[in-house]
Write an enzyme that holds these catalytic residues in place. Structure first.
Site, PDB file in Angstrom:
ATOM      1  N   TYR A 102      16.525  30.457   7.893  1.00 16.27           N
ATOM      2  CA  TYR A 102      15.100  31.176   8.299  1.00 16.27           C
ATOM      3  C   TYR A 102      15.029  31.156   9.825  1.00 16.27           C
ATOM      4  CZ  TYR A 102      12.677  30.580   3.951  1.00 16.27           C
ATOM      5  OH  TYR A 102      12.181  30.630   2.475  1.00 16.27           O
ATOM      6  N   LYS A 104       0.696  -1.279   0.161  1.00 15.98           N
ATOM      7  CA  LYS A 104      -0.033  -0.065  -0.092  1.00 15.98           C
ATOM      8  C   LYS A 104       0.617   1.340   0.213  1.00 15.98           C
ATOM      9  CE  LYS A 104      -0.235  -0.225   4.907  1.00 15.98           C
ATOM     10  NZ  LYS A 104      -1.122  -0.683   6.274  1.00 15.98           N
TER      11      LYS A 104
HETATM   12  C1  LIG Z   1      -0.226  -1.871   6.994  1.00 13.94           C
HETATM   13  C2  LIG Z   1      -0.957  -2.949   7.303  1.00 13.94           C
HETATM   14  C3  LIG Z   1      -0.035  -4.096   7.431  1.00 13.94           C
HETATM   15  C4  LIG Z   1       1.642  -4.091   7.368  1.00 13.94           C
HETATM   16  O1  LIG Z   1       1.876  -3.697   8.334  1.00 13.94           O
HETATM   17  P1  LIG Z   1       3.483  -3.545   8.724  1.00 13.94           P
HETATM   18  O2  LIG Z   1       3.735  -3.025  10.200  1.00 13.94           O
HETATM   19  O3  LIG Z   1       3.854  -2.488   7.824  1.00 13.94           O
HETATM   20  O4  LIG Z   1       4.242  -4.828   8.481  1.00 13.94           O
HETATM   21  C5  LIG Z   1      -0.340  -5.443   7.565  1.00 13.94           C
HETATM   22  N1  LIG Z   1      -1.778  -5.704   7.855  1.00 13.94           N
HETATM   23  C6  LIG Z   1      -2.946  -4.541   7.683  1.00 13.94           C
HETATM   24  C7  LIG Z   1      -4.103  -4.794   7.942  1.00 13.94           C
HETATM   25  C8  LIG Z   1      -2.192  -3.103   7.451  1.00 13.94           C
HETATM   26  O5  LIG Z   1      -2.968  -2.092   7.331  1.00 13.94           O
END
Ligand SMILES: *Cc1c(COP(=O)(O)O)cnc(C)c1O
Length: 372
Positions: free
Chosen positions: A261, A38
Protein backbone atom coordinates in the site's frame (compact mmCIF):
# COMPACT_ATOMS: atom_id res chain seq x y z
CA UNK A 1 4.70 -18.87 -7.22
CA UNK A 2 2.96 -21.18 -4.76
CA UNK A 3 0.71 -20.10 -1.94
CA UNK A 4 0.45 -21.64 1.53
CA UNK A 5 -2.93 -21.26 3.17
CA UNK A 6 -3.19 -21.28 6.93
CA UNK A 7 -2.51 -19.35 10.02
CA UNK A 8 0.34 -17.88 11.89
CA UNK A 9 1.11 -19.39 15.26
CA UNK A 10 0.93 -17.75 18.67
CA UNK A 11 2.63 -19.77 21.38
CA UNK A 12 1.94 -19.14 25.07
CA UNK A 13 4.41 -20.86 27.37
CA UNK A 14 2.53 -21.69 30.58
CA UNK A 15 5.62 -23.24 32.14
CA UNK A 16 7.25 -19.82 31.80
CA UNK A 17 4.20 -18.13 33.38
CA UNK A 18 4.50 -20.51 36.34
CA UNK A 19 8.26 -19.90 36.57
CA UNK A 20 7.67 -16.14 36.52
CA UNK A 21 5.10 -16.52 39.29
CA UNK A 22 7.62 -18.45 41.41
CA UNK A 23 10.31 -15.84 40.73
CA UNK A 24 8.04 -12.98 41.85
CA UNK A 25 6.61 -14.93 44.79
CA UNK A 26 10.14 -15.66 46.03
CA UNK A 27 11.06 -11.99 45.81
CA UNK A 28 7.91 -10.93 47.61
CA UNK A 29 8.00 -13.47 50.43
CA UNK A 30 6.79 -13.31 53.19
CA UNK A 31 4.19 -11.20 51.38
CA UNK A 32 1.68 -13.15 49.31
CA UNK A 33 1.93 -12.99 45.53
CA UNK A 34 -1.33 -12.58 43.64
CA UNK A 35 -1.85 -12.24 39.89
CA UNK A 36 -3.56 -9.65 37.73
CA UNK A 37 -5.47 -11.42 34.96
CA UNK A 38 -7.54 -8.51 33.67
CA UNK A 39 -8.03 -8.03 29.92
CA UNK A 40 -8.10 -11.81 29.44
CA UNK A 41 -4.76 -12.19 31.21
CA UNK A 42 -3.25 -9.45 29.05
CA UNK A 43 -4.56 -11.14 25.94
CA UNK A 44 -3.19 -14.60 26.68
CA UNK A 45 -6.40 -16.31 27.83
CA UNK A 46 -7.50 -15.75 31.45
CA UNK A 47 -8.98 -19.21 32.00
CA UNK A 48 -5.97 -21.26 31.02
CA UNK A 49 -3.47 -18.78 32.48
CA UNK A 50 -5.35 -18.67 35.80
CA UNK A 51 -5.31 -22.46 36.04
CA UNK A 52 -1.56 -22.51 35.44
CA UNK A 53 -1.09 -19.83 38.10
CA UNK A 54 -3.32 -21.68 40.54
CA UNK A 55 -1.22 -24.82 40.02
CA UNK A 56 1.85 -22.68 40.73
CA UNK A 57 0.31 -21.68 44.07
CA UNK A 58 -1.50 -18.43 43.30
CA UNK A 59 -4.70 -17.93 45.30
CA UNK A 60 -5.55 -14.25 44.74
CA UNK A 61 -6.56 -12.85 41.36
CA UNK A 62 -7.52 -9.44 40.03
CA UNK A 63 -9.72 -8.57 37.06
CA UNK A 64 -11.05 -5.18 35.96
CA UNK A 65 -14.79 -5.76 35.53
CA UNK A 66 -17.65 -8.01 36.65
CA UNK A 67 -17.83 -9.40 33.09
CA UNK A 68 -14.20 -10.45 33.41
CA UNK A 69 -14.96 -11.97 36.82
CA UNK A 70 -17.73 -14.03 35.28
CA UNK A 71 -15.50 -15.19 32.40
CA UNK A 72 -12.72 -15.97 34.90
CA UNK A 73 -14.92 -18.33 36.92
CA UNK A 74 -16.40 -19.97 33.84
CA UNK A 75 -13.18 -20.39 31.85
CA UNK A 76 -10.84 -21.29 34.69
CA UNK A 77 -13.20 -23.51 36.65
CA UNK A 78 -11.58 -22.07 39.79
CA UNK A 79 -14.01 -21.73 42.68
CA UNK A 80 -14.13 -19.41 45.65
CA UNK A 81 -10.93 -21.02 47.02
CA UNK A 82 -9.31 -18.43 44.79
CA UNK A 83 -10.05 -14.85 45.86
CA UNK A 84 -11.13 -12.63 42.99
CA UNK A 85 -11.01 -8.84 43.21
CA UNK A 86 -12.69 -6.56 40.67
CA UNK A 87 -10.48 -3.48 40.32
CA UNK A 88 -12.89 -1.11 38.59
CA UNK A 89 -15.57 -1.81 41.19
CA UNK A 90 -18.96 -3.46 40.79
CA UNK A 91 -22.31 -1.72 40.25
CA UNK A 92 -24.64 -2.17 43.22
CA UNK A 93 -27.17 -3.72 40.83
CA UNK A 94 -24.68 -6.53 40.29
CA UNK A 95 -24.23 -7.26 44.00
CA UNK A 96 -26.16 -10.54 43.71
CA UNK A 97 -24.15 -11.66 40.69
CA UNK A 98 -20.92 -10.70 42.47
CA UNK A 99 -21.87 -12.79 45.50
CA UNK A 100 -22.64 -15.78 43.28
CA UNK A 101 -19.31 -15.38 41.50
CA UNK A 102 -17.34 -14.89 44.68
CA UNK A 103 -16.18 -11.57 43.21
CA UNK A 104 -15.00 -8.93 45.66
CA UNK A 105 -15.62 -5.30 44.69
CA UNK A 106 -12.80 -2.78 44.95
CA UNK A 107 -14.41 0.41 46.25
CA UNK A 108 -12.99 3.49 44.57
CA UNK A 109 -15.08 6.33 46.03
CA UNK A 110 -17.25 7.25 49.03
CA UNK A 111 -20.50 6.57 47.17
CA UNK A 112 -19.37 2.98 46.62
CA UNK A 113 -18.54 2.64 50.32
CA UNK A 114 -21.95 4.02 51.29
CA UNK A 115 -23.77 1.89 48.71
CA UNK A 116 -22.10 -1.40 49.62
CA UNK A 117 -22.57 -0.67 53.33
CA UNK A 118 -26.31 -0.29 52.64
CA UNK A 119 -26.37 -3.57 50.71
CA UNK A 120 -24.60 -5.25 53.62
CA UNK A 121 -27.02 -3.87 56.22
CA UNK A 122 -30.00 -5.05 54.17
CA UNK A 123 -28.46 -8.51 53.81
CA UNK A 124 -27.78 -8.73 57.53
CA UNK A 125 -24.14 -9.68 57.22
CA UNK A 126 -20.88 -7.94 56.47
CA UNK A 127 -19.78 -8.00 52.82
CA UNK A 128 -16.16 -8.43 51.84
CA UNK A 129 -14.70 -5.48 49.93
CA UNK A 130 -11.38 -3.89 49.08
CA UNK A 131 -10.59 -0.19 49.42
CA UNK A 132 -8.48 1.48 46.77
CA UNK A 133 -6.72 4.60 48.03
CA UNK A 134 -5.33 6.99 45.44
CA UNK A 135 -2.00 8.10 46.89
CA UNK A 136 -0.82 10.23 44.00
CA UNK A 137 -1.66 8.68 40.67
CA UNK A 138 -4.87 10.70 40.46
CA UNK A 139 -6.61 8.19 38.26
CA UNK A 140 -8.82 5.84 40.30
CA UNK A 141 -9.47 5.26 43.97
CA UNK A 142 -10.54 7.26 47.01
CA UNK A 143 -8.95 10.70 46.85
CA UNK A 144 -6.93 11.78 49.85
CA UNK A 145 -9.91 13.91 50.93
CA UNK A 146 -12.24 10.90 50.62
CA UNK A 147 -9.89 8.78 52.70
CA UNK A 148 -9.65 11.44 55.39
CA UNK A 149 -13.46 11.68 55.47
CA UNK A 150 -13.78 7.91 55.78
CA UNK A 151 -11.35 7.82 58.68
CA UNK A 152 -13.19 10.69 60.37
CA UNK A 153 -16.51 8.85 60.08
CA UNK A 154 -15.99 5.09 59.76
CA UNK A 155 -19.67 4.19 60.40
CA UNK A 156 -20.14 2.65 56.94
CA UNK A 157 -16.95 0.65 57.25
CA UNK A 158 -18.39 -1.21 60.23
CA UNK A 159 -20.91 -2.87 57.91
CA UNK A 160 -18.14 -4.12 55.64
CA UNK A 161 -15.38 -6.66 55.89
CA UNK A 162 -12.26 -4.96 54.53
CA UNK A 163 -10.35 -7.78 52.88
CA UNK A 164 -7.70 -5.57 51.34
CA UNK A 165 -6.57 -1.95 51.21
CA UNK A 166 -4.67 -1.20 48.05
CA UNK A 167 -3.00 1.64 46.24
CA UNK A 168 -1.26 1.79 42.86
CA UNK A 169 2.13 3.26 41.97
CA UNK A 170 2.42 5.71 39.08
CA UNK A 171 6.16 5.35 38.37
CA UNK A 172 7.20 1.99 39.79
CA UNK A 173 9.39 1.17 36.77
CA UNK A 174 11.48 4.25 37.60
CA UNK A 175 13.52 3.14 40.55
CA UNK A 176 14.71 6.64 41.46
CA UNK A 177 11.45 8.50 40.99
CA UNK A 178 10.62 10.28 44.28
CA UNK A 179 6.89 9.75 43.71
CA UNK A 180 7.35 6.08 44.72
CA UNK A 181 8.44 7.05 48.21
CA UNK A 182 5.80 9.75 48.47
CA UNK A 183 3.04 7.31 47.55
CA UNK A 184 4.38 4.73 49.96
CA UNK A 185 4.50 7.23 52.83
CA UNK A 186 0.97 8.40 52.16
CA UNK A 187 -0.22 4.79 51.98
CA UNK A 188 1.35 3.96 55.36
CA UNK A 189 -0.18 7.08 56.89
CA UNK A 190 -3.72 6.27 55.69
CA UNK A 191 -3.39 2.63 56.70
CA UNK A 192 -2.79 3.73 60.29
CA UNK A 193 -6.16 5.49 60.35
CA UNK A 194 -8.18 2.67 58.82
CA UNK A 195 -9.35 -0.55 60.48
CA UNK A 196 -6.70 -3.26 60.48
CA UNK A 197 -6.64 -4.95 57.05
CA UNK A 198 -4.23 -6.55 54.64
CA UNK A 199 -2.43 -4.05 52.43
CA UNK A 200 -1.15 -4.10 48.84
CA UNK A 201 0.86 -1.53 46.88
CA UNK A 202 3.20 -3.17 44.38
CA UNK A 203 2.50 -4.10 40.76
CA UNK A 204 5.18 -5.96 38.75
CA UNK A 205 7.81 -3.23 38.82
CA UNK A 206 6.87 -2.27 42.38
CA UNK A 207 8.04 -5.67 43.60
CA UNK A 208 11.56 -4.75 42.48
CA UNK A 209 11.54 -1.51 44.51
CA UNK A 210 12.28 -3.61 47.58
CA UNK A 211 10.60 -5.24 50.58
CA UNK A 212 9.27 -1.99 52.02
CA UNK A 213 6.95 -1.87 49.00
CA UNK A 214 5.59 -5.41 49.43
CA UNK A 215 3.20 -5.06 52.40
CA UNK A 216 0.94 -8.16 52.67
CA UNK A 217 0.23 -8.86 49.00
CA UNK A 218 1.82 -7.95 45.67
CA UNK A 219 -0.16 -7.66 42.42
CA UNK A 220 2.00 -8.41 39.38
CA UNK A 221 0.50 -8.54 35.92
CA UNK A 222 2.78 -7.88 33.00
CA UNK A 223 5.94 -9.49 34.46
CA UNK A 224 4.10 -12.81 34.74
CA UNK A 225 3.64 -12.62 30.99
CA UNK A 226 7.32 -12.00 30.24
CA UNK A 227 7.49 -8.23 29.82
CA UNK A 228 10.53 -6.64 31.48
CA UNK A 229 9.52 -4.91 34.72
CA UNK A 230 12.94 -3.20 34.79
CA UNK A 231 13.36 -0.97 31.74
CA UNK A 232 17.03 -0.51 30.75
CA UNK A 233 18.12 -3.50 32.84
CA UNK A 234 18.29 -7.16 31.81
CA UNK A 235 14.88 -8.83 31.89
CA UNK A 236 14.64 -11.14 34.93
CA UNK A 237 11.48 -12.79 33.58
CA UNK A 238 11.14 -15.72 31.22
CA UNK A 239 9.67 -15.19 27.79
CA UNK A 240 6.03 -16.30 27.49
CA UNK A 241 4.79 -15.28 24.03
CA UNK A 242 6.15 -16.05 20.59
CA UNK A 243 4.59 -15.40 17.20
CA UNK A 244 5.58 -17.19 14.04
CA UNK A 245 4.21 -15.51 10.93
CA UNK A 246 3.47 -17.90 8.14
CA UNK A 247 4.95 -17.07 4.75
CA UNK A 248 2.02 -17.28 2.34
CA UNK A 249 3.84 -16.14 -0.79
CA UNK A 250 7.34 -15.32 -2.03
CA UNK A 251 8.05 -13.15 -5.07
CA UNK A 252 10.97 -11.52 -6.83
CA UNK A 253 10.63 -7.81 -7.41
CA UNK A 254 12.69 -5.87 -9.94
CA UNK A 255 14.75 -2.87 -8.98
CA UNK A 256 12.52 0.24 -9.06
CA UNK A 257 9.30 -1.68 -8.34
CA UNK A 258 7.37 -0.83 -5.20
CA UNK A 259 5.88 -3.00 -2.46
CA UNK A 260 2.49 -2.78 -0.77
CA UNK A 261 0.00 0.00 0.00
CA UNK A 262 1.08 3.51 -0.80
CA UNK A 263 4.01 2.02 -2.71
CA UNK A 264 5.78 2.80 0.53
CA UNK A 265 8.84 0.67 -0.20
CA UNK A 266 10.90 1.00 -3.38
CA UNK A 267 13.21 -1.87 -4.29
CA UNK A 268 16.71 -0.47 -4.70
CA UNK A 269 17.98 -3.82 -5.97
CA UNK A 270 16.38 -7.00 -7.27
CA UNK A 271 14.53 -8.05 -4.12
CA UNK A 272 12.89 -11.19 -2.85
CA UNK A 273 9.77 -10.42 -0.84
CA UNK A 274 8.09 -12.83 1.58
CA UNK A 275 4.47 -12.01 2.39
CA UNK A 276 3.47 -13.14 5.88
CA UNK A 277 -0.01 -13.76 7.33
CA UNK A 278 0.18 -11.22 10.14
CA UNK A 279 -1.32 -7.74 10.04
CA UNK A 280 -2.66 -4.98 12.19
CA UNK A 281 -5.95 -6.88 12.58
CA UNK A 282 -3.85 -9.40 14.50
CA UNK A 283 -2.51 -6.66 16.73
CA UNK A 284 0.73 -6.41 14.83
CA UNK A 285 1.47 -2.67 15.03
CA UNK A 286 1.08 -0.68 11.83
CA UNK A 287 3.71 1.64 13.29
CA UNK A 288 6.29 -1.01 12.36
CA UNK A 289 5.77 -0.20 8.67
CA UNK A 290 9.19 0.11 6.99
CA UNK A 291 10.98 -0.15 10.35
CA UNK A 292 10.32 -3.53 11.95
CA UNK A 293 12.14 -6.75 11.28
CA UNK A 294 11.80 -10.44 11.81
CA UNK A 295 13.98 -13.52 11.80
CA UNK A 296 13.91 -16.24 9.20
CA UNK A 297 15.93 -19.18 10.52
CA UNK A 298 18.17 -16.76 12.48
CA UNK A 299 18.68 -14.40 9.53
CA UNK A 300 17.43 -10.91 10.32
CA UNK A 301 14.94 -9.85 7.62
CA UNK A 302 13.73 -6.23 7.40
CA UNK A 303 10.03 -5.46 7.34
CA UNK A 304 9.48 -3.46 4.16
CA UNK A 305 6.44 -1.45 3.09
CA UNK A 306 3.35 -0.98 5.19
CA UNK A 307 1.88 -3.42 7.65
CA UNK A 308 -1.59 -4.02 6.23
CA UNK A 309 -4.67 -5.56 7.84
CA UNK A 310 -3.87 -9.22 7.19
CA UNK A 311 -0.40 -9.22 5.66
CA UNK A 312 3.11 -7.91 6.17
CA UNK A 313 6.03 -7.99 3.75
CA UNK A 314 9.66 -8.80 4.55
CA UNK A 315 12.82 -8.45 2.45
CA UNK A 316 14.25 -11.96 2.48
CA UNK A 317 16.82 -11.39 -0.29
CA UNK A 318 19.70 -12.11 2.09
CA UNK A 319 18.12 -15.13 3.77
CA UNK A 320 18.93 -18.63 2.58
CA UNK A 321 16.74 -19.35 -0.49
CA UNK A 322 15.84 -22.74 0.97
CA UNK A 323 14.27 -20.99 3.98
CA UNK A 324 12.37 -18.30 2.10
CA UNK A 325 9.53 -20.46 0.87
CA UNK A 326 5.77 -20.48 1.42
CA UNK A 327 4.75 -22.50 4.44
CA UNK A 328 7.85 -21.54 6.42
CA UNK A 329 7.62 -19.12 9.31
CA UNK A 330 9.22 -15.79 10.07
CA UNK A 331 9.62 -15.08 13.78
CA UNK A 332 7.88 -11.76 14.28
CA UNK A 333 7.81 -11.77 18.10
CA UNK A 334 9.94 -13.57 20.66
CA UNK A 335 13.28 -15.33 20.60
CA UNK A 336 15.77 -12.97 18.96
CA UNK A 337 13.08 -10.27 18.97
CA UNK A 338 12.05 -9.63 22.60
CA UNK A 339 8.63 -8.13 23.18
CA UNK A 340 10.10 -5.01 24.79
CA UNK A 341 12.21 -4.38 21.66
CA UNK A 342 9.28 -4.87 19.33
CA UNK A 343 7.17 -2.54 21.46
CA UNK A 344 9.90 0.08 21.51
CA UNK A 345 10.27 -0.06 17.71
CA UNK A 346 6.50 0.43 17.43
CA UNK A 347 6.53 3.38 19.83
CA UNK A 348 4.53 1.56 22.48
CA UNK A 349 4.92 -0.75 25.48
CA UNK A 350 4.80 -4.52 25.93
CA UNK A 351 1.43 -4.20 27.71
CA UNK A 352 -0.18 -2.87 24.55
CA UNK A 353 1.42 -5.49 22.30
CA UNK A 354 0.05 -8.28 24.53
CA UNK A 355 -3.45 -6.92 25.05
CA UNK A 356 -3.92 -6.36 21.30
CA UNK A 357 -2.95 -9.87 20.22
CA UNK A 358 -5.63 -10.90 17.77
CA UNK A 359 -8.02 -13.82 17.65
CA UNK A 360 -6.87 -15.27 14.34
CA UNK A 361 -3.68 -16.96 15.41
CA UNK A 362 -3.49 -20.66 15.86
CA UNK A 363 -2.91 -20.58 19.61
CA UNK A 364 -0.63 -23.16 21.10
CA UNK A 365 -0.37 -23.44 24.89
CA UNK A 366 2.85 -25.05 26.02
CA UNK A 367 3.29 -26.54 29.45
CA UNK A 368 1.23 -28.40 31.96
CA UNK A 369 -2.18 -26.97 31.06
CA UNK A 370 -2.35 -28.53 27.62
CA UNK A 371 -6.08 -29.10 27.86
CA UNK A 372 -6.73 -25.39 27.15
C1 LIG B 1 -3.10 -3.52 36.01
C2 LIG B 1 -2.88 -3.34 37.47
C3 LIG B 1 -1.85 -4.04 38.13
C4 LIG B 1 -0.82 -4.87 37.40
O1 LIG B 1 0.15 -4.00 36.88
P1 LIG B 1 1.45 -4.55 36.10
O2 LIG B 1 2.22 -3.32 35.82
O3 LIG B 1 0.94 -5.21 34.87
O4 LIG B 1 2.14 -5.50 37.00
C5 LIG B 1 -1.78 -3.94 39.51
N1 LIG B 1 -2.65 -3.16 40.20
C6 LIG B 1 -3.62 -2.44 39.59
C7 LIG B 1 -4.52 -1.58 40.40
C8 LIG B 1 -3.76 -2.48 38.21
O5 LIG B 1 -4.69 -1.76 37.61
Amino acid sequence: MTTAIGGSILTVDLTAVAANFHELANRARPAECGAVVKADAYGLGAGVVARALFSAGCRTFFVATIEEASAFRKDSGLDAASRLFVLNGIDLGDAGAAANLGAIPVLNDLDAVKGWAAVARRSGHRIGVALHLDTGMNRLGLSQGDTAALIADPTDLAALEIELVLSHLACSEENANPLNRTQRERFVMWLRGLPQARASLANSSGIFLGPEYHFDLVRPGVALYGVNPLPDRPNPMREVVQIKGKIVQVRDVDRGETVGYGAAHIATRPTRIATVAVGYADGFPRALSNRGYGYLAKARVPLVGRVSMDLTTFDVTDAAPVDAIPGNYIDVLGGLLPIDELAHAAGTIGYEILTRLGRRYRRVYRGTERDA
